[in-house]
Scaffold this active site. Structure first.
Site, PDB file in Angstrom:
ATOM      1  N   GLY A  76     -13.604 -10.597  27.338  1.00  0.00           N
ATOM      2  CA  GLY A  76     -14.874 -11.324  27.350  1.00  0.00           C
ATOM      3  C   GLY A  76     -16.021 -10.362  27.108  1.00  0.00           C
ATOM      4  O   GLY A  76     -15.913  -9.170  27.413  1.00  0.00           O
ATOM      5  N   GLN A 131     -24.398  -7.110  26.701  1.00  0.00           N
ATOM      6  CA  GLN A 131     -23.563  -5.895  26.726  1.00  0.00           C
ATOM      7  C   GLN A 131     -23.615  -5.140  25.395  1.00  0.00           C
ATOM      8  O   GLN A 131     -23.233  -3.980  25.334  1.00  0.00           O
ATOM      9  CB  GLN A 131     -22.110  -6.248  27.075  1.00  0.00           C
ATOM     10  CG  GLN A 131     -21.964  -6.751  28.516  1.00  0.00           C
ATOM     11  CD  GLN A 131     -20.522  -7.076  28.825  1.00  0.00           C
ATOM     12  OE1 GLN A 131     -20.065  -8.169  28.508  1.00  0.00           O
ATOM     13  NE2 GLN A 131     -19.804  -6.145  29.402  1.00  0.00           N
ATOM     14  N   CYS A 154     -14.823  -4.702  33.718  1.00  0.00           N
ATOM     15  CA  CYS A 154     -15.958  -5.006  32.851  1.00  0.00           C
ATOM     16  C   CYS A 154     -16.127  -3.884  31.839  1.00  0.00           C
ATOM     17  O   CYS A 154     -16.049  -2.716  32.201  1.00  0.00           O
ATOM     18  CB  CYS A 154     -17.219  -5.121  33.714  1.00  0.00           C
ATOM     19  SG  CYS A 154     -18.689  -5.503  32.767  1.00  0.00           S
ATOM     20  N   LEU A 155     -16.353  -4.256  30.580  1.00  0.00           N
ATOM     21  CA  LEU A 155     -16.512  -3.228  29.544  1.00  0.00           C
ATOM     22  C   LEU A 155     -17.759  -2.371  29.786  1.00  0.00           C
ATOM     23  O   LEU A 155     -17.839  -1.267  29.257  1.00  0.00           O
ATOM     24  CB  LEU A 155     -16.582  -3.884  28.154  1.00  0.00           C
ATOM     25  CG  LEU A 155     -15.284  -4.568  27.705  1.00  0.00           C
ATOM     26  CD1 LEU A 155     -15.503  -5.311  26.398  1.00  0.00           C
ATOM     27  CD2 LEU A 155     -14.142  -3.554  27.568  1.00  0.00           C
ATOM     28  N   HIS A 169     -17.754 -14.657  35.218  1.00  0.00           N
ATOM     29  CA  HIS A 169     -18.107 -13.238  35.097  1.00  0.00           C
ATOM     30  C   HIS A 169     -19.108 -13.048  33.939  1.00  0.00           C
ATOM     31  O   HIS A 169     -20.131 -12.379  34.093  1.00  0.00           O
ATOM     32  CB  HIS A 169     -16.823 -12.417  34.858  1.00  0.00           C
ATOM     33  CG  HIS A 169     -17.033 -10.971  34.543  1.00  0.00           C
ATOM     34  ND1 HIS A 169     -16.508  -9.954  35.309  1.00  0.00           N
ATOM     35  CD2 HIS A 169     -17.703 -10.356  33.530  1.00  0.00           C
ATOM     36  CE1 HIS A 169     -16.871  -8.784  34.779  1.00  0.00           C
ATOM     37  NE2 HIS A 169     -17.580  -9.001  33.695  1.00  0.00           N
ATOM     38  N   HIS A 181     -23.463 -12.087  33.568  1.00  0.00           N
ATOM     39  CA  HIS A 181     -24.152 -11.111  32.711  1.00  0.00           C
ATOM     40  C   HIS A 181     -25.445 -11.693  32.144  1.00  0.00           C
ATOM     41  O   HIS A 181     -26.438 -10.981  31.993  1.00  0.00           O
ATOM     42  CB  HIS A 181     -23.265 -10.711  31.526  1.00  0.00           C
ATOM     43  CG  HIS A 181     -22.276  -9.628  31.843  1.00  0.00           C
ATOM     44  ND1 HIS A 181     -22.658  -8.363  32.226  1.00  0.00           N
ATOM     45  CD2 HIS A 181     -20.917  -9.616  31.814  1.00  0.00           C
ATOM     46  CE1 HIS A 181     -21.568  -7.623  32.408  1.00  0.00           C
ATOM     47  NE2 HIS A 181     -20.493  -8.357  32.181  1.00  0.00           N
TER      48      HIS A 181
HETATM   49 ZN    ZN Z   1     -18.524  -7.744  32.322  1.00  0.00          ZN
END
Ligand code: ZN
Length: 175
Positions: free
Chosen positions: A46, A51, A99-100, A141, A145
């Site tokens: 995701g 991000q 999380c990335l 999640h 963000h």
């Molecule tokens: Zn994340």
């Protein structure tokens, strides 16, 4: 195809509340395509637009749970524009989240087990559906963000500091 740089903690942009998309146009569709490329490359399941430093309410998810005959993940991409969670189940579940933007760190987060969401698809058409299991966890999640919230914000201060300390250590070791 464009792989965009992913921003990581403690980048202050991760705290921004993203703004709604006004029109689902080619620019938005290009952003979604680039976000899928970036997510698959990472690899992750995701990604929210913030991000990749774009403060728009756009997110992409592909759990890639199934494999083909050669053991390669089967792609099942979902794009959500201006998503909203309109209802959640009383039942909750714990899932080991990552999380990335907080690379290689994981912690158990408890969230509603199911959620009903509303969003626009890539044609700008309104959609609505219930999600459960990992899809519900991932959607919540990613929705966080868009509101400047990270999975570590759901942890106690002690656990959050432990995750950030481990991340700092891993970064030091890699440097
Ligand atoms: Zn994340």
């Amino acid at each position: 195809m464009a792989i965009l740089p992913i921003i990581e903690v403690p980048d202050p942009r991760l705290k921004i509340v993203s703004t709604p998309v006004e029109a689902v146009d080619d620019e938005v569709r290009q952003l979604v395509a680039d976000m899928f490329d970036t997510m698959y490359d990472a690899p992750g399941i995701g990604l929210a637009a913030i991000q990749v430093a774009v403060p728009k309410r756009v997110l992409v998810i592909d759990l890639q749970e199934e494999e083909d005959a050669e053991g390669k993940p089967v792609r099942n991409p979902h794009a959500f524009i201006n998503p909203e969670i309109v209802e959640v189940s009383d039942e909750r579940r714990c899932y080991q989240e990552g999380c990335l933007s907080i690379p290689d760190q994981f912690a158990e987060v408890e969230r509603p087990d199911r959620c009903r969401a509303r969003w626009l698809d890539l044609d700008g058409k309104p959609q609505e559906a219930w999600f459960d299991g990992l899809m519900a966890t991932c959607l919540q999640h990613e929705m966080d963000h868009l509101n400047g919230v990270l999975f570590i914000d759901h942890l106690s201060r002690l656990k959050r500091e432990m995750v950030l300390k481990k991340l700092a250590k891993a970064r030091k070791a890699a440097a």
